[in-house]
Enzyme design. Structure first.
Site, mmCIF file in Angstrom:
data_model
loop_
_atom_site.group_PDB
_atom_site.id
_atom_site.type_symbol
_atom_site.label_atom_id
_atom_site.label_comp_id
_atom_site.label_asym_id
_atom_site.label_seq_id
_atom_site.Cartn_x
_atom_site.Cartn_y
_atom_site.Cartn_z
ATOM 1 N N ASN A 235 1.025 -1.317 0.035
ATOM 2 C CA ASN A 235 -0.291 -0.116 0.389
ATOM 3 C C ASN A 235 0.848 0.916 0.084
ATOM 4 O OD1 ASN A 235 -2.066 2.243 0.887
ATOM 5 N ND2 ASN A 235 -2.953 0.597 1.875
ATOM 6 N N LYS B 225 0.437 4.242 2.693
ATOM 7 C CA LYS B 225 0.619 3.544 4.311
ATOM 8 C C LYS B 225 2.295 4.003 3.890
ATOM 9 C CE LYS B 225 -2.092 -0.640 5.710
ATOM 10 N NZ LYS B 225 -1.721 -1.583 5.719
ATOM 11 N N ASP C 292 -1.234 -4.193 9.887
ATOM 12 C CA ASP C 292 -2.433 -4.322 9.096
ATOM 13 C C ASP C 292 -3.534 -3.123 10.369
ATOM 14 O OD1 ASP C 292 -3.921 -5.793 7.203
ATOM 15 O OD2 ASP C 292 -5.360 -6.661 9.279
ATOM 16 N N TYR D 196 -10.254 4.996 4.108
ATOM 17 C CA TYR D 196 -11.975 5.614 5.350
ATOM 18 C C TYR D 196 -12.020 6.923 5.237
ATOM 19 C CZ TYR D 196 -13.825 1.060 4.394
ATOM 20 O OH TYR D 196 -14.063 -0.029 3.908
HETATM 21 P P1 ITT Z 1 -1.005 -3.901 2.999
HETATM 22 O O1 ITT Z 1 -0.216 -4.879 1.574
HETATM 23 O O2 ITT Z 1 -0.089 -3.235 4.010
HETATM 24 O O3 ITT Z 1 -1.558 -5.679 3.578
HETATM 25 P P2 ITT Z 1 -4.301 -2.688 2.358
HETATM 26 O O4 ITT Z 1 -4.232 -2.271 1.891
HETATM 27 O O5 ITT Z 1 -3.957 -4.669 2.032
HETATM 28 O O6 ITT Z 1 -2.098 -3.291 2.388
HETATM 29 P P3 ITT Z 1 -4.751 -3.349 5.564
HETATM 30 O O7 ITT Z 1 -4.652 -5.144 4.519
HETATM 31 O O8 ITT Z 1 -4.358 -2.703 6.490
HETATM 32 O O9 ITT Z 1 -3.878 -2.531 4.008
HETATM 33 O O10 ITT Z 1 -5.949 -2.995 4.435
HETATM 34 C C1 ITT Z 1 -6.771 -1.339 5.801
HETATM 35 C C2 ITT Z 1 -7.782 -0.865 4.566
HETATM 36 O O11 ITT Z 1 -8.069 -0.185 5.322
HETATM 37 C C3 ITT Z 1 -6.701 -0.024 2.909
HETATM 38 O O12 ITT Z 1 -7.081 -0.794 2.382
HETATM 39 C C4 ITT Z 1 -7.494 1.277 3.670
HETATM 40 O O13 ITT Z 1 -8.768 0.801 2.967
HETATM 41 C C5 ITT Z 1 -7.817 1.457 4.757
HETATM 42 N N1 ITT Z 1 -7.272 2.094 5.774
HETATM 43 C C6 ITT Z 1 -6.498 1.724 6.468
HETATM 44 N N2 ITT Z 1 -5.388 2.091 7.568
HETATM 45 C C7 ITT Z 1 -6.195 3.953 6.405
HETATM 46 C C8 ITT Z 1 -6.457 5.170 6.899
HETATM 47 O O14 ITT Z 1 -4.731 5.669 7.840
HETATM 48 N N3 ITT Z 1 -6.525 5.771 7.040
HETATM 49 C C9 ITT Z 1 -8.000 5.502 6.359
HETATM 50 N N4 ITT Z 1 -8.410 4.255 6.019
HETATM 51 C C10 ITT Z 1 -7.435 3.803 5.770
#
Ligand code: ITT
Length: 196
Positions: free
Chosen positions: A12, A15, A71, A153
């Site tokens: 991501n 992130k 996560d 979100y």
């Molecule tokens: P990884 O490769 O790190 O797994 P991912 O996008 O799959 O990345 P997650 O499994 O942690 O990430 O999913 C969390 C979801 O929650 C992500 O897709 C976002 O839509 C949301 N999210 C995570 N952090 C957020 C933030 O700071 N503000 C708003 N939404 C967030």
């Protein structure tokens, strides 16, 4: 002084850029792309802790290098803490930030109780040993999306004590208080202690 290299097991980009900006100059952040991982890392566990561990372990087993993953989930009280661990794929096959947000707002139609929290769990694997760190922020889900900064979100979450969504307040304000910043504070504190 030589910078300490840290592998962040995430695909991501949002992130990565958030963490890159809160990381001190003592560290160099390497992404999955930087170390040549292009495959999707499985996330099949039923908790944030389980998924964080699964992602870090995948990279550690493959490269035998210290790494961390995180996560994050949005937990909404009136929805029994959904979307939680399913935050990234809440809208199923049509998952996207826009569709995930639309489904949350639909499921909260007419609901007065809009309390929610973001929770981030980090898993660090260092010399084969696993450590977990957590950061959380409480707030409320809005009636409609507002703001264009951030990701996920952010347009529907107003942190407690504030009047704007994360997407309206913008990056600098968000990282002063966010779930992710709080979790990473714990990680950095730990890393600094180890290095003394
Ligand atoms: P990884 O490769 O790190 O797994 P991912 O996008 O799959 O990345 P997650 O499994 O942690 O990430 O999913 C969390 C979801 O929650 C992500 O897709 C976002 O839509 C949301 N999210 C995570 N952090 C957020 C933030 O700071 N503000 C708003 N939404 C967030």
């Amino acid at each position: 002084m030589k910078k300490r290299k840290l592998i962040f097991a995430t695909a991501n980009e949002n992130k990565l850029s958030e963490v890159g900006k809160i990381l001190s100059d003592d560290y160099e952040l390497l992404s999955l792309k930087d170390i040549g991982v292009t495959e999707e890392i499985p996330e099949t566990k039923s908790t944030l802790e389980g998924n964080a561990l699964q992602k870090a372990k995948f990279v550690h087993d493959k490269f035998k290098m210290d790494c961390f993953s995180e996560d994050t989930g949005l937990e909404i009280a009136a929805l029994n803490n959904a979307p939680g661990v399913f935050s990234a794929r809440y809208a199923g096959e049509d998952k996207s930030d826009v569709n995930n947000i639309a489904l949350v707002l639909k499921n909260l139609t007419g609901v007065q109780l809009r309390e929610a929290r973001f929770r981030t769990v980090i898993c660090l694997i260092e010399s084969g040993v696993q450590f977990l760190f957590e950061g959380m922020i409480e707030g409320k889900i809005t009636e409609t999306a507002a703001g264009s900064a951030g990701f996920g979100y952010d347009p529907i979450f107003i942190p407690s004590g504030h009047s704007q969504t994360f997407a309206e307040m913008g990056f600098e304000e968000k990282i002063k208080i966010s779930h992710r910043s709080r979790a990473f504070e714990q990680l950095f504190k730990y890393l600094q202690r180890v290095e003394v």
